[in-house]
Design a protein around this motif. Structure first.
Motif, PDB file in Angstrom:
ATOM      1  N   ASP A 397       0.821  -1.211   0.000  1.00  0.00           N
ATOM      2  CA  ASP A 397       0.000   0.000   0.000  1.00  0.00           C
ATOM      3  C   ASP A 397       0.853   1.258   0.000  1.00  0.00           C
ATOM      4  OD1 ASP A 397      -2.245  -1.554  -0.007  1.00  0.00           O
ATOM      5  OD2 ASP A 397      -2.648  -1.370   2.146  1.00  0.00           O
ATOM      6  N   ALA A 398       1.979   1.221   0.715  1.00  0.00           N
ATOM      7  CA  ALA A 398       2.863   2.381   0.760  1.00  0.00           C
ATOM      8  C   ALA A 398       3.496   2.630  -0.601  1.00  0.00           C
ATOM      9  CB  ALA A 398       3.943   2.190   1.826  1.00  0.00           C
ATOM     10  N   LEU A 399       3.843   1.566  -1.326  1.00  0.00           N
ATOM     11  CA  LEU A 399       4.396   1.709  -2.668  1.00  0.00           C
ATOM     12  C   LEU A 399       3.380   2.324  -3.630  1.00  0.00           C
ATOM     13  CD1 LEU A 399       6.352  -1.650  -3.133  1.00  0.00           C
ATOM     14  CD2 LEU A 399       7.331   0.630  -2.746  1.00  0.00           C
ATOM     15  N   VAL A 400       2.153   1.807  -3.569  1.00  0.00           N
ATOM     16  CA  VAL A 400       1.102   2.330  -4.449  1.00  0.00           C
ATOM     17  C   VAL A 400       0.821   3.796  -4.141  1.00  0.00           C
ATOM     18  CG1 VAL A 400      -1.343   2.128  -5.071  1.00  0.00           C
ATOM     19  CG2 VAL A 400       0.051   0.060  -4.840  1.00  0.00           C
ATOM     20  N   ALA A 401       0.780   4.143  -2.849  1.00  0.00           N
ATOM     21  CA  ALA A 401       0.538   5.534  -2.453  1.00  0.00           C
ATOM     22  C   ALA A 401       1.653   6.440  -2.959  1.00  0.00           C
ATOM     23  CB  ALA A 401       0.416   5.629  -0.937  1.00  0.00           C
ATOM     24  N   ALA A 403       3.578   5.892  -5.598  1.00  0.00           N
ATOM     25  CA  ALA A 403       3.447   5.997  -7.055  1.00  0.00           C
ATOM     26  C   ALA A 403       2.322   6.948  -7.437  1.00  0.00           C
ATOM     27  CB  ALA A 403       3.205   4.612  -7.655  1.00  0.00           C
ATOM     28  N   ASN A 404       1.194   6.890  -6.715  1.00  0.00           N
ATOM     29  CA  ASN A 404       0.068   7.798  -6.985  1.00  0.00           C
ATOM     30  C   ASN A 404       0.464   9.251  -6.748  1.00  0.00           C
ATOM     31  OD1 ASN A 404      -1.764   5.812  -7.747  1.00  0.00           O
ATOM     32  ND2 ASN A 404      -2.540   5.521  -5.672  1.00  0.00           N
ATOM     33  N   ALA A 405       1.163   9.489  -5.641  1.00  0.00           N
ATOM     34  CA  ALA A 405       1.565  10.858  -5.299  1.00  0.00           C
ATOM     35  C   ALA A 405       2.619  11.402  -6.246  1.00  0.00           C
ATOM     36  CB  ALA A 405       2.091  10.899  -3.859  1.00  0.00           C
TER      37      ALA A 405
END
Length: 407
Positions: A397-401, A403-405
């Motif tokens: 989840d931290a990786l996806v967040a 990448a989104n940011a």
């Protein structure tokens, strides 16, 4: 038993310069990562004889004790168990290297690069010896044979008794030393005393890390304190790092890294026997056995060319950007072609490597687009379809967040 004792001293008015303070923010997690990678066999399950009753000690005092340790001679037996949630990497390396230990049979089964990957998974027993910075020996014990890596002065030997192969390398003696060298300049930025180092570590931990004394233990028959390092930031895959420190010498005897997801340790390594007397000089002497195949490091032209080609390919990668800080730092890497939106082709990797990667792939989507997360119990990586890679000791989840940011 020493009590739990956390230490976060207030910063002195004459604290380190801004540049040093910024660099020190990464000291604790990077130091722990370095210990995990570099001493991944130098640190036993706790003995069942009960915890020793030792004088009370604070976390700062224990860090100072470690920093002040002058242990340079020791020998002993080490047990290491590593569980990253990966298949046996020695088996994978063997399938990729070919039947003769190297691609096309050009390598040597005694090459340290081929043998030390074994320690990245499973349980292993090692014998180690050290006599200062110029003489060390590590032997990986197997069922009916062993592999030994010996550093003696300017020579390094690797010997695989199963294949009776020897790998030999010799230093050229051209290392940069003396006044004005880069090593000396780097030293100017390092703490000068154990107390200064302890202060730096504890200041770097503020807001990101809890450092406490977690009681005492018996390790390899010796009394030890337990230094417990825990991330305070959410999103890290590291649960805690526990280092058992010899109460007399300050030498780390045991290293245990547990994941935030729970379960058994990712790395549990330490001495089952240890002796702090100087090993005999004969311990580090080596002569190739009769009939052994000896491979000189500078004779591997094919391997050298392949390495140069690989390093040339790495030049196409943009340098990693670091997102966040401390335990939740994430490296952002732009793969070749990523800036043009060209993703790596599935067929670009060898079949064995692709199968290995696919076994850990988890498709994800977000504002960044689509990608695949490759997961272990400690380090996770997100590769987006446009070729950007986000990697760190953080959750999916931290990786996806991140990448989104980043979009």
């Amino acid at each position: 038993m020493a009590p739990n004792d956390s230490a976060h001293p207030t910063e002195a008015a004459d604290g380190p310069a801004p540049g040093r303070r910024k660099a020190s923010r990464y000291l604790v997690p990077l130091a722990v990562a370095g210990v995990a990678a570099g001493t991944i066999g130098l640190v036993p399950a706790l003995a069942a004889s009960g915890d020793p009753d030792l004088p009370k000690i604070t976390a700062q005092e224990l860090i100072e004790k470690i920093a002040a340790s002058d242990t340079e001679q020791l020998s002993g037996t080490v047990k290491i168990t590593t569980d990253l949630g990966l298949p046996a990497l020695d088996t994978l390396a063997g399938s990729l290297a070919g039947p003769d230990g190297g691609e096309g049979g050009a390598g040597s089964s005694a090459d340290p690069q081929a043998r030390l990957t074994e320690l990245a998974s499973g349980t292993h027993t090692l014998r180690i010896a050290a006599d200062g910075p110029d003489r060390q020996k590590i032997s990986i014990l197997r069922d009916s044979d062993e592999y030994s890596l010996i550093h003696n002065g300017d020579e390094m030997w690797g010997y695989d008794s199963a294949s009776n192969e020897v790998f030999h390398a010799q230093e050229d003696g051209k290392g940069e030393q003396g006044p004005g060298s880069s090593a000396e300049k780097r030293g100017e930025d390092l703490p000068a005393t154990p107390k200064e180092l302890a202060d730096e570590v504890l200041k770097a931990s503020e807001g990101t890390t809890s450092i406490t004394v977690g009681g005492t233990a018996k390790v390899a028959g010796r009394d030890a304190y337990k230094l417990v390092v825990k991330p305070e930031q959410k999103g890290s895959t590291v649960g805690a790092v526990t280092i058992a420190v010899d109460a007399e010498t300050g030498t780390p005897l045991k290293f245990t890294l547990t994941p935030s997801s729970g379960g058994k340790a990712v790395v549990d390594a330490g001495f089952t026997k240890v002796d702090f007397s100087r090993p005999a000089a004969s311990t580090f002497a080596f002569t190739p056995p009769k009939g052994a195949k000896v491979t000189e490091a500078d004779s591997l032209e094919g391997e050298k060319n392949a390495r140069e080609e690989f390093e040339g390919g790495l030049a196409d990668f943009a340098g990693p950007d670091v997102i966040g800080e401390g335990w939740t730092s994430i490296a952002r890497i732009e793969a070749p072609g990523g800036a043009e939106g060209k993703a790596p082709e599935k067929g670009d990797a060898p079949a064995e490597a692709q199968q290995f990667l696919d076994a850990f792939g988890d498709k994800v989507t977000g504002k960044f687009g689509k990608g695949t997360v490759f997961s272990t119990r400690l380090v996770n990586a997100l590769m987006t379809d446009d070729g950007t890679v986000y990697v760190g000791a953080v959750t999916k989840d931290a990786l996806v967040a991140a990448a989104n940011a980043d979009k």
